[in-house]
Write a protein that holds these residues in place. Structure first.
Motif, PDB file in Angstrom:
ATOM      1  N   ASP A  73       0.849  -1.191   0.000  1.00 16.72           N
ATOM      2  CA  ASP A  73       0.000   0.000   0.000  1.00 16.72           C
ATOM      3  C   ASP A  73       0.887   1.244   0.000  1.00 16.72           C
ATOM      4  O   ASP A  73       1.533   1.562   0.998  1.00 16.72           O
ATOM      5  CB  ASP A  73      -0.896  -0.026   1.237  1.00 16.72           C
ATOM      6  CG  ASP A  73      -1.861   1.156   1.302  1.00 16.72           C
ATOM      7  OD1 ASP A  73      -1.817   2.027   0.409  1.00 16.72           O
ATOM      8  OD2 ASP A  73      -2.661   1.210   2.258  1.00 16.72           O
ATOM      9  N   ILE A  74       0.918   1.936  -1.126  1.00 12.20           N
ATOM     10  CA  ILE A  74       1.752   3.135  -1.278  1.00 12.20           C
ATOM     11  C   ILE A  74       0.868   4.363  -1.127  1.00 12.20           C
ATOM     12  O   ILE A  74      -0.097   4.544  -1.877  1.00 12.20           O
ATOM     13  CB  ILE A  74       2.443   3.139  -2.657  1.00 12.20           C
ATOM     14  CG1 ILE A  74       3.264   1.865  -2.832  1.00 12.20           C
ATOM     15  CG2 ILE A  74       3.318   4.372  -2.817  1.00 12.20           C
ATOM     16  CD1 ILE A  74       3.803   1.676  -4.228  1.00 12.20           C
ATOM     17  N   ASP A  75       1.198   5.195  -0.168  1.00 14.10           N
ATOM     18  CA  ASP A  75       0.389   6.380   0.122  1.00 14.10           C
ATOM     19  C   ASP A  75       1.143   7.644  -0.273  1.00 14.10           C
ATOM     20  O   ASP A  75       2.383   7.679  -0.256  1.00 14.10           O
ATOM     21  CB  ASP A  75       0.038   6.422   1.614  1.00 14.10           C
ATOM     22  CG  ASP A  75      -1.137   7.346   1.908  1.00 14.10           C
ATOM     23  OD1 ASP A  75      -1.802   7.791   0.948  1.00 14.10           O
ATOM     24  OD2 ASP A  75      -1.389   7.624   3.090  1.00 14.10           O
ATOM     25  N   VAL A  76       0.391   8.674  -0.612  1.00 15.13           N
ATOM     26  CA  VAL A  76       0.975   9.971  -0.955  1.00 15.13           C
ATOM     27  C   VAL A  76       0.300  11.039  -0.114  1.00 15.13           C
ATOM     28  O   VAL A  76      -0.926  11.196  -0.162  1.00 15.13           O
ATOM     29  CB  VAL A  76       0.794  10.293  -2.456  1.00 15.13           C
ATOM     30  CG1 VAL A  76       1.336  11.687  -2.765  1.00 15.13           C
ATOM     31  CG2 VAL A  76       1.480   9.249  -3.318  1.00 15.13           C
ATOM     32  N   LYS A  77       1.093  11.735   0.674  1.00 12.86           N
ATOM     33  CA  LYS A  77       0.583  12.832   1.494  1.00 12.86           C
ATOM     34  C   LYS A  77       1.491  14.045   1.321  1.00 12.86           C
ATOM     35  O   LYS A  77       2.525  13.971   0.661  1.00 12.86           O
ATOM     36  CB  LYS A  77       0.526  12.421   2.970  1.00 12.86           C
ATOM     37  CG  LYS A  77      -0.446  11.279   3.240  1.00 12.86           C
ATOM     38  CD  LYS A  77      -0.480  10.928   4.708  1.00 12.86           C
ATOM     39  CE  LYS A  77      -1.472   9.793   4.971  1.00 12.86           C
ATOM     40  NZ  LYS A  77      -1.492   9.386   6.392  1.00 12.86           N
ATOM     41  N   GLU A  78       1.107  15.143   1.933  1.00 12.49           N
ATOM     42  CA  GLU A  78       1.899  16.368   1.797  1.00 12.49           C
ATOM     43  C   GLU A  78       3.316  16.188   2.319  1.00 12.49           C
ATOM     44  O   GLU A  78       4.268  16.725   1.758  1.00 12.49           O
ATOM     45  CB  GLU A  78       1.211  17.521   2.541  1.00 12.49           C
ATOM     46  CG  GLU A  78      -0.100  17.977   1.899  1.00 12.49           C
ATOM     47  CD  GLU A  78      -0.708  19.152   2.617  1.00 12.49           C
ATOM     48  OE1 GLU A  78      -0.072  19.632   3.586  1.00 12.49           O
ATOM     49  OE2 GLU A  78      -1.800  19.601   2.227  1.00 12.49           O
ATOM     50  N   GLY A 125     -11.675  11.240  -4.024  1.00  8.10           N
ATOM     51  CA  GLY A 125     -11.744  10.562  -5.317  1.00  8.10           C
ATOM     52  C   GLY A 125     -12.134   9.110  -5.155  1.00  8.10           C
ATOM     53  O   GLY A 125     -12.684   8.703  -4.134  1.00  8.10           O
ATOM     54  N   ARG A 126     -11.794   8.291  -6.161  1.00 13.88           N
ATOM     55  CA  ARG A 126     -12.184   6.891  -6.110  1.00 13.88           C
ATOM     56  C   ARG A 126     -10.996   5.969  -6.419  1.00 13.88           C
ATOM     57  O   ARG A 126      -9.981   6.400  -6.983  1.00 13.88           O
ATOM     58  CB  ARG A 126     -13.330   6.608  -7.074  1.00 13.88           C
ATOM     59  CG  ARG A 126     -13.028   6.797  -8.533  1.00 13.88           C
ATOM     60  CD  ARG A 126     -14.191   6.344  -9.404  1.00 13.88           C
ATOM     61  NE  ARG A 126     -15.451   6.950  -9.053  1.00 13.88           N
ATOM     62  CZ  ARG A 126     -16.518   6.258  -8.637  1.00 13.88           C
ATOM     63  NH1 ARG A 126     -16.456   4.941  -8.533  1.00 13.88           N
ATOM     64  NH2 ARG A 126     -17.646   6.863  -8.345  1.00 13.88           N
ATOM     65  N   THR A 152      -5.257   4.812  -5.949  1.00  9.58           N
ATOM     66  CA  THR A 152      -6.043   5.203  -4.784  1.00  9.58           C
ATOM     67  C   THR A 152      -6.373   6.691  -4.856  1.00  9.58           C
ATOM     68  O   THR A 152      -5.731   7.448  -5.588  1.00  9.58           O
ATOM     69  CB  THR A 152      -5.284   4.900  -3.483  1.00  9.58           C
ATOM     70  OG1 THR A 152      -4.162   5.791  -3.373  1.00  9.58           O
ATOM     71  CG2 THR A 152      -4.793   3.453  -3.456  1.00  9.58           C
ATOM     72  N   PRO A 153      -7.373   7.142  -4.088  1.00  7.10           N
ATOM     73  CA  PRO A 153      -7.771   8.551  -4.137  1.00  7.10           C
ATOM     74  C   PRO A 153      -6.651   9.528  -3.770  1.00  7.10           C
ATOM     75  O   PRO A 153      -6.680  10.676  -4.205  1.00  7.10           O
ATOM     76  CB  PRO A 153      -8.916   8.620  -3.120  1.00  7.10           C
ATOM     77  CG  PRO A 153      -9.501   7.253  -3.131  1.00  7.10           C
ATOM     78  CD  PRO A 153      -8.327   6.334  -3.286  1.00  7.10           C
ATOM     79  N   SER A 154      -5.675   9.089  -2.989  1.00  6.73           N
ATOM     80  CA  SER A 154      -4.591   9.985  -2.586  1.00  6.73           C
ATOM     81  C   SER A 154      -3.553  10.179  -3.685  1.00  6.73           C
ATOM     82  O   SER A 154      -2.645  10.991  -3.561  1.00  6.73           O
ATOM     83  CB  SER A 154      -3.898   9.436  -1.335  1.00  6.73           C
ATOM     84  OG  SER A 154      -3.104   8.304  -1.654  1.00  6.73           O
TER      85      SER A 154
END
Length: 265
Positions: free
Chosen positions: A65-70, A142-143, A95-97
């Protein structure tokens, strides 16, 4: 397909164990541990919550699971991780992020467990009672969308399995966790911070410690989603973690108490 229930039934017919998820909290809206819902049960669950998102349990597969945040970009972490070179062409979803879920089958006889923040912006979801959201689940950002360039889920190469198993000790509770005792002179707030990295202690007091932790954060005005994530992280560092559904029940109970308290002020 006309609605979320149709997609949920589609996944169920493909052999996945489907779980209905609350859009706002990303939490299951029913007990799901060690359960596989039938077509009839799925229809009833989505009848009551027609807009519920859809998750599938990571029983015989796991997800990077790769997430993108500020403040963190999981893709940057993946580039620096030697595991990346062994990822084969496989099923994945956006993913939405702006992140990605990379799906890999577990090799026969291999167990892959949950590992939160194995790298900055990267989680491993693989415990049989973990779940991952799937398209067309959505939120205000988003979706989720399948990347149709590869439609099959590949088996995880042995190199990836060995890397995850090798690095697991770094993500498991440290040896001093079970002996942790809050210092008498620590403030209540300091104890909450300490629990995030030391966990909830031994089995006899885990539930009470979790309830106190959640209640303490909510009382201090910490965001509900942030409180839930912090509780999951603290549980991860508990010597014998609480089952996910038990953590969810305790969280929901303390959240209701806090909302009642706020309503009475």
């Amino acid at each position: 397909m006309n609605g979320m229930v149709d997609y949920a039934l589609h996944y169920q017919r493909l052999g996945y164990s489907v779980v209905p998820i609350d859009k706002k909290s990303k939490r299951a809206i029913t007990k799901y541990k060690d359960k596989t819902f039938s077509e009839h049960e799925i229809r009833l669950l989505w009848r009551d919550r027609p807009d519920a998102n859809i998750a599938i349990k990571t029983t015989d597969f796991f997800v990077i699971d790769i997430d993108v945040k500020e403040d963190v970009n999981g893709f940057d972490s993946l580039k620096e991780w030697d595991l990346a070179q062994y990822i084969p062409p496989t099923l994945s979803a956006r993913t939405p992020s702006g992140g990605r879920h990379i799906y890999l089958k577990k090799p026969p006889g291999v167990e892959i467990s949950q590992d939160i923040k194995i790298r900055p912006g990267i989680d491993i979801k693989g415990n049989p009672n973990n779940y991952v959201l799937v398209p067309p689940s959505n939120n205000m950002r988003g979706r989720y969308e399948w990347d149709l360039s590869v439609e099959d889920m590949a088996v995880a190469p042995q190199e990836i399995v060995e890397i995850l198993q090798k690095e697991k000790p770094a993500g498991t509770p440290l040896s001093f966790t079970t002996n942790y005792t809050p210092r008498e002179f620590s403030s209540k707030t300091a104890k909450l911070f300490e629990q995030i990295v030391f966990g909830f202690g031994d089995e006899g007091g885990r539930n009470d410690a979790l309830a106190s932790f959640v209640g303490g954060l909510l009382f201090r005005g910490v965001d509900e989603e942030a409180t839930y994530l912090l509780a999951k992280i603290a549980n991860h560092y508990t010597p014998s973690p609480l089952p996910n559904d038990e953590l969810d029940r305790t969280f929901e109970s303390m959240l209701r108490k806090e909302l009642d308290r706020r309503g009475g002020t």
